[in-house]
Design an enzyme around this catalytic site. Sequence first.
Site, PDB file in Angstrom:
ATOM      1  N   LYS A  72      -7.483  -8.952  -5.383  1.00  0.00           N
ATOM      2  CA  LYS A  72      -7.751  -8.929  -3.734  1.00  0.00           C
ATOM      3  C   LYS A  72      -9.370  -8.462  -3.607  1.00  0.00           C
ATOM      4  CE  LYS A  72      -3.072  -8.093  -2.148  1.00  0.00           C
ATOM      5  NZ  LYS A  72      -2.448  -8.376  -3.641  1.00  0.00           N
ATOM      6  N   VAL A 113       1.570  -6.623  -9.751  1.00  0.00           N
ATOM      7  CA  VAL A 113       2.400  -6.060 -11.012  1.00  0.00           C
ATOM      8  C   VAL A 113       3.727  -6.317 -10.711  1.00  0.00           C
ATOM      9  CG1 VAL A 113       3.093  -4.060 -12.475  1.00  0.00           C
ATOM     10  CG2 VAL A 113       0.512  -4.365 -11.575  1.00  0.00           C
TER      11      VAL A 113
END
Length: 176
Positions: A72, A113
């Site tokens: 991001k 993740v």
Amino acid sequence: FIGDVRDKNRIVQAMRENNIDIVIHAAAMKHVHIAEYNPSECILTNINGAENVIHASLEKGITDVVALSTDKACAPINLYGATKLVSDKLFVAANNIKGSRNIKFSVVRYGNVMGSNGSVIPFFMKHKNKGYLPITDPKMTRFNISLDDGVAMVLHALEHAWGGEIFIPKIPSYKI
């Protein structure tokens, strides 16, 4: 050792009390909606906290610092991504202010993740029985990495960093 990344003195104390050589900076306010609702808190944690880690590491003779980042931070569209981009820039630039100190600062930047706190996967699993997945944009590309692969990437950075790198693993992407 309980502390807050926003408290530089506590970070310095943690490094002094425990004879630390390597720092892996993983503290962040990472939930996009919480960051948007609490922008000042996000800045204090993700930017000021990064500066605190950098200055404490310089002060206490740390040799290797790896900061965890996010996909991001690449062309950010929200505050979380913007603060992580600034954090990345701070860690890379820290190599310019180290002077003669034997210290390397680098960044590891990867995607979601799998299974981590705030991961999109449990969110999607909750919605699968509703027959749709709430996504921001059908053209959006997602990147996932396993926890083991994320750890391996940090260890790779510790072993191979010269200072100033942003390590980005080649991982599969997908669209929903």
